[in-house]
Enzyme design. Structure first.
Site, PDB file in Angstrom:
ATOM      1  N   GLY A  12       0.798  -1.220   0.000  1.00  0.00           N
ATOM      2  CA  GLY A  12       0.000   0.000   0.000  1.00  0.00           C
ATOM      3  C   GLY A  12       0.831   1.271   0.000  1.00  0.00           C
ATOM      4  O   GLY A  12       2.057   1.254  -0.161  1.00  0.00           O
ATOM      5  N   PHE A  13       0.158   2.376   0.212  1.00  0.00           N
ATOM      6  CA  PHE A  13       0.752   3.710   0.146  1.00  0.00           C
ATOM      7  C   PHE A  13       1.869   3.884   1.179  1.00  0.00           C
ATOM      8  O   PHE A  13       3.065   3.949   0.838  1.00  0.00           O
ATOM      9  CB  PHE A  13      -0.363   4.747   0.327  1.00  0.00           C
ATOM     10  CG  PHE A  13       0.075   6.140   0.654  1.00  0.00           C
ATOM     11  CD1 PHE A  13       1.147   6.733  -0.002  1.00  0.00           C
ATOM     12  CD2 PHE A  13      -0.605   6.884   1.612  1.00  0.00           C
ATOM     13  CE1 PHE A  13       1.542   8.035   0.299  1.00  0.00           C
ATOM     14  CE2 PHE A  13      -0.231   8.175   1.907  1.00  0.00           C
ATOM     15  CZ  PHE A  13       0.845   8.752   1.261  1.00  0.00           C
ATOM     16  N   ILE A  14       1.510   3.919   2.459  1.00  0.00           N
ATOM     17  CA  ILE A  14       2.525   4.128   3.489  1.00  0.00           C
ATOM     18  C   ILE A  14       3.413   2.894   3.614  1.00  0.00           C
ATOM     19  O   ILE A  14       4.632   3.006   3.771  1.00  0.00           O
ATOM     20  CB  ILE A  14       1.865   4.456   4.845  1.00  0.00           C
ATOM     21  CG1 ILE A  14       1.016   5.728   4.742  1.00  0.00           C
ATOM     22  CG2 ILE A  14       2.931   4.627   5.927  1.00  0.00           C
ATOM     23  CD1 ILE A  14       0.223   6.044   6.011  1.00  0.00           C
ATOM     24  N   ASN A  36      -3.313 -12.005  -4.664  1.00  0.00           N
ATOM     25  CA  ASN A  36      -4.218 -11.815  -5.793  1.00  0.00           C
ATOM     26  C   ASN A  36      -3.732 -12.647  -6.959  1.00  0.00           C
ATOM     27  O   ASN A  36      -2.553 -13.016  -7.037  1.00  0.00           O
ATOM     28  CB  ASN A  36      -4.308 -10.332  -6.188  1.00  0.00           C
ATOM     29  CG  ASN A  36      -2.969  -9.779  -6.599  1.00  0.00           C
ATOM     30  OD1 ASN A  36      -2.592  -9.823  -7.767  1.00  0.00           O
ATOM     31  ND2 ASN A  36      -2.209  -9.254  -5.629  1.00  0.00           N
ATOM     32  N   THR A 100     -11.154  -7.322   8.594  1.00  0.00           N
ATOM     33  CA  THR A 100      -9.785  -6.950   8.225  1.00  0.00           C
ATOM     34  C   THR A 100      -9.079  -6.181   9.330  1.00  0.00           C
ATOM     35  O   THR A 100      -7.943  -6.500   9.696  1.00  0.00           O
ATOM     36  CB  THR A 100      -9.791  -6.110   6.928  1.00  0.00           C
ATOM     37  OG1 THR A 100     -10.419  -6.859   5.890  1.00  0.00           O
ATOM     38  CG2 THR A 100      -8.374  -5.750   6.514  1.00  0.00           C
ATOM     39  N   TYR A 149     -15.417   2.793   9.711  1.00  0.00           N
ATOM     40  CA  TYR A 149     -13.957   2.700   9.627  1.00  0.00           C
ATOM     41  C   TYR A 149     -13.317   3.092  10.950  1.00  0.00           C
ATOM     42  O   TYR A 149     -12.489   2.362  11.502  1.00  0.00           O
ATOM     43  CB  TYR A 149     -13.433   3.601   8.504  1.00  0.00           C
ATOM     44  CG  TYR A 149     -11.946   3.870   8.606  1.00  0.00           C
ATOM     45  CD1 TYR A 149     -11.022   2.847   8.422  1.00  0.00           C
ATOM     46  CD2 TYR A 149     -11.461   5.150   8.904  1.00  0.00           C
ATOM     47  CE1 TYR A 149      -9.656   3.088   8.531  1.00  0.00           C
ATOM     48  CE2 TYR A 149     -10.107   5.395   9.014  1.00  0.00           C
ATOM     49  CZ  TYR A 149      -9.210   4.368   8.823  1.00  0.00           C
ATOM     50  OH  TYR A 149      -7.854   4.608   8.940  1.00  0.00           O
ATOM     51  N   LYS A 153     -11.089   0.822  13.660  1.00  0.00           N
ATOM     52  CA  LYS A 153      -9.721   1.141  14.060  1.00  0.00           C
ATOM     53  C   LYS A 153      -9.614   1.317  15.577  1.00  0.00           C
ATOM     54  O   LYS A 153      -8.593   0.969  16.178  1.00  0.00           O
ATOM     55  CB  LYS A 153      -9.235   2.392  13.327  1.00  0.00           C
ATOM     56  CG  LYS A 153      -9.037   2.187  11.833  1.00  0.00           C
ATOM     57  CD  LYS A 153      -7.983   1.127  11.510  1.00  0.00           C
ATOM     58  CE  LYS A 153      -6.580   1.622  11.773  1.00  0.00           C
ATOM     59  NZ  LYS A 153      -5.560   0.618  11.352  1.00  0.00           N
TER      60      LYS A 153
END
Length: 333
Positions: A12-14, A36, A100, A149, A153
């Site tokens: 991912g991004f970070i 995947n 998740t 979300y 978290k």
């Protein structure tokens, strides 16, 4: 340096920025990417060849405890970044966020406990604070789940910290405020602004412009993760990683337009507007604890630092090979 390190969400991004920086610092990095059928490693596919060849890729799913155990085995330090992050998608499919973000975190800390990992750096988010009750926001601010979300978290944070309190698992929670920079998902506001302008649009479709955010450049966020892993005093603690600079979304639009040398107007896109009670109106980080305990401070601080970070971000997004990966004409939930 020399440690065996696992990064979940490394595709991912970070996570990709973190995995690359750990390799540069001499770590032996196992990169946990989402399995995947395309054998895609996400953003790690774009890593420099000299870094990519040093990565040990582990393809799996944090929702699967057996795969997580295999990934954690043999690792000294675990950076847990794998999560579903889109707030709009959490309105659509909240159950997946529990699986998740909460159960995935349980799988990670359980495996870390069983295999004796020396450190677990768990990723939180400033969204767990909800709309600020006081500013700047310290780590003692109440937690408010204003979206599925954010609620997931909060649950993940509590699960991770419960293992520290119950079993002595060496957990540290890193709580980044709104991270931005190259590779960020188009679901986030800054990439949405930049890609629309880069695609030639001068009438931008965005959500609410009045909320304020504390934007943190990805290089600073990565340094915060590493500083937390290196500090023995960080075990059992929560740290805000933020720039201590507050700016509205509307002013962010103006600053990006100025950097890109254009004039724009904004049309409100109702599908991008959060439900009233779900909108987080104000986020502004107090980063005193990270400065004092971790010795970390943002290098892209204040308005000048934000402008520098935005300029680097614009430069990356407007490169044709990068821009073609984004669908500026669509709303990405």
């Amino acid at each position: 340096m020399g440690k065996k390190v696992l990064v979940t969400g490394a595709d991912g991004f970070i996570g990709s920025h973190l995995a690359e920086e750990l390799v540069r610092r001499g770590c032996d990095v196992r990169a946990f990417v989402f399995y995947n059928s395309f054998n895609s490693w996400g953003w790690l596919d774009e890593s420099p060849p000299e870094i990519r060849k040093e990565l040990e890729i582990f393809a799996g799913d944090v929702r699967d405890p057996h795969g997580v155990r295999q990934a954690v085995q043999g690792c000294d330090v675990v950076f847990h970044l794998a999560a579903l992050i889109s707030i709009p998608y959490s309105y659509h499919s909240p159950d997946t966020y529990v699986d998740t973000n909460v159960k995935g975190t349980l799988n990670v800390v359980q495996a870390a406990r069983d295999y004796g990992a020396t450190r677990v750096i768990h990723t939180s988010t400033s969204e767990v604070y909800g709309t600020a009750k006081f500013v700047p926001i310290t780590e003692d601010h109440p937690l408010q789940g204003q979206s599925p979300y954010a609620a997931s978290k909060i649950g993940a944070d509590q699960m991770a910290m419960s293992f520290y309190r119950s079993f002595g698992t060496p957990v540290t929670i890193v709580r980044p405020f709104n991270t931005y920079g190259p590779r960020q998902s188009a679901r986030a506001v800054i990439p949405s602004i930049i890609t629309q302008i880069a695609a030639g649009k001068r009438s931008l479709r965005l959500g609410s412009l009045h909320p304020t955010r504390d934007f943190n450049y990805v290089k600073d966020t990565v340094r915060g993760f590493i500083a937390a892993a290196e500090s023995e005093a960080a075990v059992g603690e929560v740290f805000n990683i933020g720039s201590n600079f507050e700016i509205s979304i509307g002013d962010t639009v103006s600053l990006i337009a100025e950097i890109m040398g254009v004039e724009v107007k904004v049309d409100t896109d109702e599908q991008r507007v959060r439900p009233v009670k779900s909108e987080v109106e104000r986020l502004w980080a107090d980063n005193t604890k990270a400065r004092q305990v971790l010795g970390w401070e943002p290098e892209y601080a204040g308005r000048d630092g934000f402008r520098r970070g935005l300029a680097e971000t614009v430069d990356w997004f407007t490169h044709p090979e990068n821009l073609r990966r984004y669908k500026a004409e669509l709303y990405n939930i």
